[in-house]
Scaffold this motif. Structure first.
Motif, PDB file in Angstrom:
ATOM      1  N   UNK A 100      50.100  24.728   0.243  1.00  0.00           N
ATOM      2  CA  UNK A 100      51.471  24.309   0.489  1.00  0.00           C
ATOM      3  C   UNK A 100      52.137  25.130   1.572  1.00  0.00           C
ATOM      4  N   UNK A 101      51.871  26.421   1.627  1.00  0.00           N
ATOM      5  CA  UNK A 101      52.665  27.308   2.468  1.00  0.00           C
ATOM      6  C   UNK A 101      51.998  27.702   3.776  1.00  0.00           C
ATOM      7  N   UNK A 102      50.753  27.353   3.961  1.00  0.00           N
ATOM      8  CA  UNK A 102      50.034  27.790   5.140  1.00  0.00           C
ATOM      9  C   UNK A 102      49.677  26.612   6.020  1.00  0.00           C
ATOM     10  N   UNK A 103      49.874  26.759   7.311  1.00  0.00           N
ATOM     11  CA  UNK A 103      49.471  25.721   8.239  1.00  0.00           C
ATOM     12  C   UNK A 103      48.019  25.962   8.614  1.00  0.00           C
ATOM     13  N   UNK A 104      47.090  25.081   8.196  1.00  0.00           N
ATOM     14  CA  UNK A 104      45.679  25.279   8.532  1.00  0.00           C
ATOM     15  C   UNK A 104      45.481  25.389  10.037  1.00  0.00           C
ATOM     16  N   UNK A 105      44.435  26.116  10.409  1.00  0.00           N
ATOM     17  CA  UNK A 105      44.203  26.413  11.822  1.00  0.00           C
ATOM     18  C   UNK A 105      44.026  25.150  12.652  1.00  0.00           C
ATOM     19  N   UNK A 106      43.423  24.094  12.070  1.00  0.00           N
ATOM     20  CA  UNK A 106      43.141  22.914  12.894  1.00  0.00           C
ATOM     21  C   UNK A 106      44.400  22.179  13.300  1.00  0.00           C
ATOM     22  N   UNK A 107      45.518  22.342  12.539  1.00  0.00           N
ATOM     23  CA  UNK A 107      46.785  21.748  12.970  1.00  0.00           C
ATOM     24  C   UNK A 107      47.238  22.390  14.275  1.00  0.00           C
ATOM     25  N   UNK A 108      47.216  23.724  14.290  1.00  0.00           N
ATOM     26  CA  UNK A 108      47.667  24.425  15.485  1.00  0.00           C
ATOM     27  C   UNK A 108      46.701  24.211  16.649  1.00  0.00           C
ATOM     28  N   UNK A 109      45.415  24.129  16.355  1.00  0.00           N
ATOM     29  CA  UNK A 109      44.446  23.847  17.409  1.00  0.00           C
ATOM     30  C   UNK A 109      44.697  22.468  18.020  1.00  0.00           C
ATOM     31  N   UNK A 110      45.061  21.514  17.166  1.00  0.00           N
ATOM     32  CA  UNK A 110      45.395  20.183  17.660  1.00  0.00           C
ATOM     33  C   UNK A 110      46.611  20.204  18.561  1.00  0.00           C
ATOM     34  N   UNK A 111      47.608  21.000  18.198  1.00  0.00           N
ATOM     35  CA  UNK A 111      48.801  21.126  19.032  1.00  0.00           C
ATOM     36  C   UNK A 111      48.465  21.771  20.368  1.00  0.00           C
ATOM     37  N   UNK A 112      47.655  22.821  20.353  1.00  0.00           N
ATOM     38  CA  UNK A 112      47.275  23.485  21.603  1.00  0.00           C
ATOM     39  C   UNK A 112      46.484  22.545  22.515  1.00  0.00           C
ATOM     40  N   UNK A 113      45.628  21.733  21.910  1.00  0.00           N
ATOM     41  CA  UNK A 113      44.846  20.788  22.710  1.00  0.00           C
ATOM     42  C   UNK A 113      45.759  19.840  23.472  1.00  0.00           C
ATOM     43  N   UNK A 172      53.950   7.856   9.046  1.00  0.00           N
ATOM     44  CA  UNK A 172      53.023   7.199   8.122  1.00  0.00           C
ATOM     45  C   UNK A 172      51.606   7.726   8.339  1.00  0.00           C
ATOM     46  N   UNK A 173      51.203   7.868   9.597  1.00  0.00           N
ATOM     47  CA  UNK A 173      49.849   8.321   9.908  1.00  0.00           C
ATOM     48  C   UNK A 173      49.613   9.748   9.443  1.00  0.00           C
ATOM     49  N   UNK A 174      50.610  10.603   9.625  1.00  0.00           N
ATOM     50  CA  UNK A 174      50.414  12.009   9.252  1.00  0.00           C
ATOM     51  C   UNK A 174      50.630  12.244   7.759  1.00  0.00           C
ATOM     52  N   UNK A 175      51.650  11.626   7.198  1.00  0.00           N
ATOM     53  CA  UNK A 175      52.008  11.889   5.806  1.00  0.00           C
ATOM     54  C   UNK A 175      51.000  11.305   4.825  1.00  0.00           C
ATOM     55  N   UNK A 176      50.522  10.107   5.088  1.00  0.00           N
ATOM     56  CA  UNK A 176      49.674   9.424   4.114  1.00  0.00           C
ATOM     57  C   UNK A 176      48.194   9.412   4.484  1.00  0.00           C
ATOM     58  N   UNK A 177      47.876   9.667   5.773  1.00  0.00           N
ATOM     59  CA  UNK A 177      46.481   9.605   6.205  1.00  0.00           C
ATOM     60  C   UNK A 177      46.005  10.911   6.830  1.00  0.00           C
ATOM     61  N   UNK A 178      46.902  11.889   6.960  1.00  0.00           N
ATOM     62  CA  UNK A 178      46.606  13.183   7.571  1.00  0.00           C
ATOM     63  C   UNK A 178      45.930  13.022   8.937  1.00  0.00           C
ATOM     64  N   UNK A 179      46.448  12.100   9.717  1.00  0.00           N
ATOM     65  CA  UNK A 179      45.943  11.930  11.075  1.00  0.00           C
ATOM     66  C   UNK A 179      46.600  12.971  11.979  1.00  0.00           C
ATOM     67  N   UNK A 180      45.831  13.967  12.369  1.00  0.00           N
ATOM     68  CA  UNK A 180      46.368  15.096  13.120  1.00  0.00           C
ATOM     69  C   UNK A 180      46.899  14.666  14.480  1.00  0.00           C
ATOM     70  N   UNK A 181      46.371  13.578  15.031  1.00  0.00           N
ATOM     71  CA  UNK A 181      46.835  13.105  16.332  1.00  0.00           C
ATOM     72  C   UNK A 181      48.311  12.709  16.303  1.00  0.00           C
ATOM     73  N   UNK A 182      48.845  12.426  15.105  1.00  0.00           N
ATOM     74  CA  UNK A 182      50.252  12.039  15.000  1.00  0.00           C
ATOM     75  C   UNK A 182      51.183  13.248  14.966  1.00  0.00           C
ATOM     76  N   UNK A 183      50.654  14.425  14.671  1.00  0.00           N
ATOM     77  CA  UNK A 183      51.495  15.619  14.521  1.00  0.00           C
ATOM     78  C   UNK A 183      52.264  15.975  15.781  1.00  0.00           C
TER      79      UNK A 183
END
Length: 255
Positions: free
Chosen positions: A9-22, A110-121
């Protein structure tokens, strides 16, 4: 809540931030229309990079009405003293959204909340960056309070989308997060309920686990439909700590 659930709940996994950097440093195409400035120039097409962000182009940015009018929601604050209840002035919770729940904002949520599609972040982070920091609020006198999820929902999803988005709001405003509110399990989801059903369903759903470290609380949620969830948190907090000053924010507002 177990340690594993707290980490989820409290930690942003590394792949989220890696996706943002990309997207920020390697991708040149708009995250919404996927226009590429190099290709557009080669083919003689118009492409205007965004002044506001490297995430979406100017045309897509201008296609959204940012910071629509405030939503005002009444806060129910009950006291054991009947006379106090009769004399008390009704309180309202102002809720500011970054955008309406339409177009590519709705699709990204919808893509991020229900499908965890990182491209939507990245699109949602761009929306969050359109929320200016509240006047007078800073790291020493304010905290951001993400709307908590239930332990059951966290176990099923394996991640908490609101906490992820709140992390980026915290970075944007340079105001810390505070996870002092928890949500009671075995409560019906708000999705699909009308205004009255939402209000009845959400009452007495939240617990305050600790005294807030400051008096200015900035509640945050991803999507607000009627405002019942944020108002319930504000009501619970105000009953317990009446000196708190509360405002609320979200990525989008609407059905």
């Amino acid at each position: 809540m177990t340690v594993t659930q707290q980490i989820l709940q409290h930690t942003v996994p590394a792949f989220y931030q890696l996706g943002m950097w990309r997207v920020q440093y390697l991708q040149s195409a708009c995250c919404v229309c996927h226009s590429n400035p190099a290709v557009s120039k080669k083919e003689g097409l118009k492409f205007k990079p965004s002044f506001f962000s490297s995430i979406i182009c100017q045309a897509c940015h201008e296609g959204i009405h940012w910071q629509p009018d405030l939503l005002q929601h009444l806060i129910s604050v009950e006291n054991n003293n009947t006379l106090v209840n009769q004399l008390a002035q009704p309180l309202t919770l102002p809720i500011q959204s970054a955008a309406a729940h339409v177009s590519y904002i709705r699709a990204a949520i919808i893509a991020f909340k229900y499908k965890e599609q990182v491209d939507a972040l990245p699109v949602l982070v761009h929306a969050i960056q359109q929320l200016p920091r509240p006047k007078g609020c800073h790291a020493t006198n304010s905290v951001i309070v993400p709307t908590p999820t239930t332990s059951n929902r966290l176990r099923k999803r394996g991640y908490d989308p609101v906490s992820v988005l709140a992390y980026y709001l915290s970075k944007h405003w340079k105001i810390p997060l505070w996870h002092g509110v928890s949500r009671i399990d075995d409560v019906t989801s708000q999705q699909g309920l009308d205004r009255h059903e939402r209000q009845a369903n959400i009452n007495n759903t939240f617990n305050i686990n600790a005294k807030p470290p400051v008096t200015r609380l900035l509640l945050f949620d991803d999507v607000v439909t009627t405002g019942a969830t944020l108002a319930a948190i504000a009501s619970t907090m105000t009953r317990t700590f009446p000196d708190t000053k509360i405002r609320a924010y979200c990525v989008s507002h609407g059905k």
